[in-house]
Every structure is written in structure tokens, then in C-alpha cells.
Write a protein that holds these residues in place. Structure first.
Motif, PDB file in Angstrom:
ATOM      1  N   ASP A  98      33.468 -12.874  12.660  1.00 28.79           N
ATOM      2  CA  ASP A  98      32.691 -12.254  13.734  1.00 28.79           C
ATOM      3  C   ASP A  98      31.426 -13.042  14.034  1.00 28.79           C
ATOM      4  N   THR A 100      28.641 -13.535  17.808  1.00 22.13           N
ATOM      5  CA  THR A 100      28.548 -13.508  19.263  1.00 22.13           C
ATOM      6  C   THR A 100      29.136 -14.820  19.788  1.00 22.13           C
ATOM      7  N   LYS A 103      27.422 -18.168  19.594  1.00 29.49           N
ATOM      8  CA  LYS A 103      27.255 -18.788  18.270  1.00 29.49           C
ATOM      9  C   LYS A 103      28.602 -19.203  17.668  1.00 29.49           C
ATOM     10  N   SER A 144      44.948  -4.053  16.745  1.00 27.32           N
ATOM     11  CA  SER A 144      43.652  -3.428  16.477  1.00 27.32           C
ATOM     12  C   SER A 144      43.189  -2.658  17.707  1.00 27.32           C
ATOM     13  N   GLN A 151      35.281  -5.891  21.568  1.00 28.79           N
ATOM     14  CA  GLN A 151      34.220  -5.551  20.623  1.00 28.79           C
ATOM     15  C   GLN A 151      33.170  -6.647  20.638  1.00 28.79           C
ATOM     16  N   PHE A 152      31.949  -6.251  20.817  1.00 31.38           N
ATOM     17  CA  PHE A 152      30.809  -7.161  20.718  1.00 31.38           C
ATOM     18  C   PHE A 152      30.955  -7.963  19.423  1.00 31.38           C
ATOM     19  N   GLY A 153      30.958  -9.283  19.512  1.00 32.37           N
ATOM     20  CA  GLY A 153      31.048 -10.118  18.309  1.00 32.37           C
ATOM     21  C   GLY A 153      32.459 -10.495  17.894  1.00 32.37           C
ATOM     22  N   GLN A 154      33.465 -10.129  18.714  1.00 36.42           N
ATOM     23  CA  GLN A 154      34.856 -10.385  18.294  1.00 36.42           C
ATOM     24  C   GLN A 154      35.708 -11.005  19.406  1.00 36.42           C
ATOM     25  N   TYR A 157      38.795 -12.452  17.613  1.00 35.88           N
ATOM     26  CA  TYR A 157      39.658 -11.422  17.002  1.00 35.88           C
ATOM     27  C   TYR A 157      40.347 -10.566  18.074  1.00 35.88           C
ATOM     28  N   PRO A 187      45.226  -0.100  14.338  1.00 35.95           N
ATOM     29  CA  PRO A 187      44.259   0.703  13.596  1.00 35.95           C
ATOM     30  C   PRO A 187      42.890   0.663  14.276  1.00 35.95           C
ATOM     31  N   TYR A 189      38.831   1.670  12.887  1.00 38.16           N
ATOM     32  CA  TYR A 189      38.057   1.187  11.733  1.00 38.16           C
ATOM     33  C   TYR A 189      38.592   1.866  10.472  1.00 38.16           C
ATOM     34  N   MET A 194      37.233  -5.521   4.779  1.00 40.55           N
ATOM     35  CA  MET A 194      36.892  -6.110   6.078  1.00 40.55           C
ATOM     36  C   MET A 194      35.768  -5.324   6.748  1.00 40.55           C
ATOM     37  N   THR A 195      35.867  -4.004   6.723  1.00 43.14           N
ATOM     38  CA  THR A 195      34.804  -3.206   7.347  1.00 43.14           C
ATOM     39  C   THR A 195      33.579  -3.129   6.436  1.00 43.14           C
ATOM     40  N   ARG A 199      27.637  -5.479   8.895  1.00 47.27           N
ATOM     41  CA  ARG A 199      26.243  -5.149   8.566  1.00 47.27           C
ATOM     42  C   ARG A 199      26.078  -3.624   8.572  1.00 47.27           C
ATOM     43  N   VAL A 202      25.096  -1.856  11.766  1.00 48.28           N
ATOM     44  CA  VAL A 202      26.111  -1.967  12.817  1.00 48.28           C
ATOM     45  C   VAL A 202      27.265  -1.012  12.507  1.00 48.28           C
ATOM     46  N   ILE A 206      28.866   2.182  14.615  1.00 48.76           N
ATOM     47  CA  ILE A 206      30.285   2.255  14.992  1.00 48.76           C
ATOM     48  C   ILE A 206      30.891   3.574  14.515  1.00 48.76           C
TER      49      ILE A 206
HETATM   50  N1  CAA Z   1      26.714  -3.954  22.594  1.00 49.35           N
HETATM   51  C1  CAA Z   1      25.678  -4.542  23.266  1.00 49.35           C
HETATM   52  N2  CAA Z   1      24.695  -5.215  22.692  1.00 49.35           N
HETATM   53  C2  CAA Z   1      24.728  -5.311  21.366  1.00 49.35           C
HETATM   54  C3  CAA Z   1      25.763  -4.725  20.595  1.00 49.35           C
HETATM   55  C4  CAA Z   1      26.764  -4.020  21.275  1.00 49.35           C
HETATM   56  N3  CAA Z   1      27.788  -3.432  20.617  1.00 49.35           N
HETATM   57  N4  CAA Z   1      25.535  -5.004  19.311  1.00 49.35           N
HETATM   58  C5  CAA Z   1      24.397  -5.743  19.267  1.00 49.35           C
HETATM   59  N5  CAA Z   1      23.929  -5.906  20.497  1.00 49.35           N
HETATM   60  C6  CAA Z   1      22.705  -6.651  20.874  1.00 49.35           C
HETATM   61  C7  CAA Z   1      21.603  -6.387  19.878  1.00 49.35           C
HETATM   62  O1  CAA Z   1      20.903  -5.220  20.247  1.00 49.35           O
HETATM   63  C8  CAA Z   1      20.756  -7.631  20.013  1.00 49.35           C
HETATM   64  O2  CAA Z   1      19.996  -7.551  21.188  1.00 49.35           O
HETATM   65  P1  CAA Z   1      18.512  -8.176  21.207  1.00 49.35           P
HETATM   66  O3  CAA Z   1      18.673  -9.649  20.914  1.00 49.35           O
HETATM   67  O4  CAA Z   1      18.043  -7.883  22.596  1.00 49.35           O
HETATM   68  O5  CAA Z   1      17.752  -7.459  20.151  1.00 49.35           O
HETATM   69  C9  CAA Z   1      21.798  -8.728  20.253  1.00 49.35           C
HETATM   70  O6  CAA Z   1      22.948  -8.068  20.784  1.00 49.35           O
HETATM   71  C10 CAA Z   1      22.163  -9.455  18.978  1.00 49.35           C
HETATM   72  O7  CAA Z   1      22.799  -8.507  18.108  1.00 49.35           O
HETATM   73  P2  CAA Z   1      22.927  -8.715  16.573  1.00 49.35           P
HETATM   74  O8  CAA Z   1      21.564  -8.757  15.964  1.00 49.35           O
HETATM   75  O9  CAA Z   1      23.870  -7.735  16.008  1.00 49.35           O
HETATM   76  O10 CAA Z   1      23.564 -10.196  16.504  1.00 49.35           O
HETATM   77  P3  CAA Z   1      23.937 -10.958  15.241  1.00 49.35           P
HETATM   78  O11 CAA Z   1      24.225 -12.369  15.633  1.00 49.35           O
HETATM   79  O12 CAA Z   1      23.001 -10.701  14.114  1.00 49.35           O
HETATM   80  O13 CAA Z   1      25.318 -10.240  14.791  1.00 49.35           O
HETATM   81  C11 CAA Z   1      27.601  -9.679  14.882  1.00 49.35           C
HETATM   82  C12 CAA Z   1      26.458 -10.370  15.594  1.00 49.35           C
HETATM   83  C13 CAA Z   1      27.793 -10.255  13.469  1.00 49.35           C
HETATM   84  C14 CAA Z   1      28.850  -9.919  15.681  1.00 49.35           C
HETATM   85  C15 CAA Z   1      27.304  -8.183  14.759  1.00 49.35           C
HETATM   86  O14 CAA Z   1      26.960  -7.700  16.021  1.00 49.35           O
HETATM   87  C16 CAA Z   1      28.506  -7.390  14.239  1.00 49.35           C
HETATM   88  O15 CAA Z   1      28.792  -7.368  13.037  1.00 49.35           O
HETATM   89  N6  CAA Z   1      29.230  -6.679  15.132  1.00 49.35           N
HETATM   90  C17 CAA Z   1      30.359  -5.832  14.746  1.00 49.35           C
HETATM   91  C18 CAA Z   1      31.631  -6.595  14.796  1.00 49.35           C
HETATM   92  C19 CAA Z   1      32.763  -5.656  14.425  1.00 49.35           C
HETATM   93  O16 CAA Z   1      32.876  -4.528  14.853  1.00 49.35           O
HETATM   94  N7  CAA Z   1      33.678  -6.157  13.594  1.00 49.35           N
HETATM   95  C20 CAA Z   1      34.802  -5.388  13.161  1.00 49.35           C
HETATM   96  C21 CAA Z   1      35.269  -5.896  11.816  1.00 49.35           C
HETATM   97  S1  CAA Z   1      36.554  -4.865  11.142  1.00 49.35           S
HETATM   98  C22 CAA Z   1      37.854  -5.267  12.087  1.00 49.35           C
HETATM   99  O17 CAA Z   1      37.876  -6.196  12.836  1.00 49.35           O
HETATM  100  C23 CAA Z   1      39.070  -4.407  11.913  1.00 49.35           C
HETATM  101  C24 CAA Z   1      39.479  -3.808  13.186  1.00 49.35           C
HETATM  102  O18 CAA Z   1      40.566  -4.145  13.669  1.00 49.35           O
HETATM  103  C25 CAA Z   1      38.650  -2.792  13.819  1.00 49.35           C
END
Ligand code: CAA
Length: 251
Positions: A98, A100, A103, A144, A151-154, A157, A187, A189, A194-195, A199, A202, A206
Motif C-alpha cells: 500500500d 499513495t 509514492k 476484494s 481504496q485510498f492507497g491501493q 491492489y 472479502p 476487511y 494483512m489488516t 496503521r 487508518v 475503516i
Molecule cells: N480518503 C481521502 N483522503 C485520505 C484518505 C482517504 N481514505 N486517507 C488519507 N487521506 C489523506 C490524509 O488525510 C492526508 O491528507 P493531508 O496530507 O492533507 O493531511 C493524505 O491523504 C495522506 O494520508 P496518509 O497520511 O494516510 O498517507 P501515508 O502516505 O502516510 O499513508 C497509506 C498512505 C499507507 C496508503 C495509508 O493511507 C493506508 O494505510 N491506507 C489504507 C490502505 C488499506 O485500506 N489497505 C487495506 C489492506 S488489507 C487488504 O487489502 C485486504 C482487503 O482486501 C480489504
């Protein structure tokens, strides 16, 4: 050992959801082979099988990297020689990287696409002919909630998991007349490592957005998979079964 039972192959079979699927399919009467790709990760699986009183007459391990087509061919042939032909395939191998999108590195992109999506081709391609020739087969691909909702950050994925849905619907049309069904389970969460890696702030946000008010257990996912692998699901193909506690309703 050769077995008279249906042989089920579960990729990523030693992970959180994979282990629960192995346990459930074995309880339902399959001989289950759990594939894994990282040495040492099978120890918790061995303990789980032992706790469930599932011995070598019911379950086995098969090492092999799902991102490598030739390796998967050798593994599937070895499973057939040792235990019998694969009748049930659950494509469960999956990882996250994961970040953004701005990055995200090329390595993050390819690791997720190769492990989560190309793996589905790499394994399915080696089992499909046998299933069609024998006139019976079950394939369940683990997608998924984030395939359809994003999903923000995925970006990596979600793209891989959405690709699985297109694969599922297309192959389903090609093989249903031959007694082979192809479905996806999506699925939400789930309580897994993995979950646990998300963080805490975060994850809290969720989980707060899930109408059920909690994550799924791995058994709740395994039950849905096992149903689609059963004889009862013979007329269900090309579907995507959501198990997400109401997080996303798209049908
Ligand atoms: N929507 C909109 N904006 C968001 C947001 C969202 N959901 N989440 C964060 N932001 C914003 C933040 O507020 C922040 O804004 P500012 O810069 O203005 O403060 C900016 O985006 C940066 O956010 P982060 O600090 O979170 O960024 P980061 O680089 O530190 O982290 C990340 C990025 C690691 C992807 C983190 O956001 C994260 O972990 N996201 C969740 C990812 C997720 O759900 N993964 C699921 C894993 S489990 C799985 O995948 C199984 C499955 O099938 C479900």
C-alpha cells in the motif's frame, strides 16, 4: 499419498484466510494441498491443522512461487502424481504494497500485479484442461471489496483484484458446459496479519465505516468459499460473492 477424495489446491494456503479455507475444505471431505511461497511461513499452518486434527491423510503442503508459470506447472503435476488431479482450485495468494499512487514504485506495482493477478493465470492454466476433461471442477478466486469500491492507497491492489473479476466472468463462460464453475469471493476487511499491518488510526477509521461494526473472521470467508466449491453450487458460475459486513453493496 494417493487419495480417493477430491483434491483441492489452495494457493496462499498458509496465510490467514488460506488456512481457514484449508480447514473448511478438509472438513467438507476434500484432500487439501496448501501452496506457499515463502519458506518458514508454513509453521502456523501446521499448528492449525494439528489443532483441527487434520493429518497427512487429509492435508499436505506444496512449496512454489505463484508468480512463476513453469514452477506452478511442476507443482500441479507433482500434486497430481502424489495425491491425484486437482478438482478444486482456490486462488488465494495475495499481498499488499500500500502507498499513495504518487509514492508508488514500479516494484510495488509489479509485486502486487504478479502475486495477486498473474498468479491466477499461472495456476489455473495448469489445472483447467484436466477439470474440463473429467467434466467436473470448481475454481474460486479471492478478490476484494476494494476491487469494486477502490481504496485510498491501493491502486495496485484494487487493479489486481478487479482484474480477477474480469478473469472470473470470462473463464466461467468458457467452461460451464463442461461442469466447471468459476466464481469469485470478495472479502471485506478480515482479521489477519494483512489488516494488522494497517496503521492503527487508518484501521480504526475503516472499521468505523463497516455497518457490521467489526471485521470478518477468516472462517466467515472460508464458509463462503466452501459453499461455492460444493456440489450444491453447480449452477452458480461467474458470480462475485461479497462477504463484507455491508461495507459495499453494488449489486
Ligand atoms: N480518503 C481521502 N483522503 C485520505 C484518505 C482517504 N481514505 N486517507 C488519507 N487521506 C489523506 C490524509 O488525510 C492526508 O491528507 P493531508 O496530507 O492533507 O493531511 C493524505 O491523504 C495522506 O494520508 P496518509 O497520511 O494516510 O498517507 P501515508 O502516505 O502516510 O499513508 C497509506 C498512505 C499507507 C496508503 C495509508 O493511507 C493506508 O494505510 N491506507 C489504507 C490502505 C488499506 O485500506 N489497505 C487495506 C489492506 S488489507 C487488504 O487489502 C485486504 C482487503 O482486501 C480489504
Amino acid at each position: 499419498m494417493r487419495t480417493d477424495k477430491r483434491v483441492a489446491l489452495v494457493t496462499g494456503g498458509v496465510g490467514g484466510i488460506g488456512t481457514a479455507i484449508c480447514r473448511k475444505l478438509a472438513a467438507d471431505g476434500c484432500f487439501v494441498v496448501a501452496n506457499y511461497g515463502i519458506p518458514g511461513t508454513e509453521e502456523a499452518w501446521k499448528q492449525a491443522m494439528s489443532n483441527a486434527v487434520l493429518g497427512g491423510d487429509k492435508v499436505a503442503l506444496a512449496f512454489g512461487d505463484v508468480t512463476d508459470f513453469a514452477t506452478m506447472g511442476s507443482m500441479v503435476r507433482q500434486v497430481a502424481a502424489d495425491h491425484g488431479p486437482v478438482a478444486v482450485l482456490v486462488n488465494c495468494a495475495g499481498i499488499t504494497r500500500d502507498s499513495t499512487f504518487r509514492k508508488m514504485t514500479e516494484e510495488h506495482w509489479h509485486a502486487v500485479i504478479d502475486t495477486n493477478l498473474t498468479s491466477v493465470f499461472n495456476v489455473t492454466r495448469h489445472v483447467i484442461d484436466g477439470m474440463v476433461e473429467r467434466g467436473w471442477g470448481r475454481i474460486v478466486n479471492i478478490s476484494s471489496v476494494n476491487a469494486t469500491r477502490g481504496q485510498f492507497g491501493q491502486t495496485n491492489y484494487a487493479a489486481a483484484k478487479a482484474g480477477i473479476l474480469g478473469f472470473t466472468k470470462s473463464l466461467a463462460q468458457e467452461v460451464v458446459k463442461k461442469g466447471v464453475t468459476v466464481n469469485a469471493v470478495s472479502p471485506g476487511y478480515v482479521q489477519t496479519d494483512m489488516t494488522a499491518a494497517i496503521r492503527p488510526d487508518v484501521l480504526e477509521q475503516i472499521v468505523g465505516s463497516i455497518p457490521a461494526g467489526r471485521m470478518a473472521t477468516t472462517d466467515e470467508i472460508a464458509d463462503a468459499v466452501a459453499f461455492l466449491c460444493s456440489d450444491k453450487a453447480a449452477y452458480i458460475t461467474g458470480t462475485n460473492l461479497s462477504v463484507n459486513g455491508g461495507l459495499h453493496m453494488y449489486q
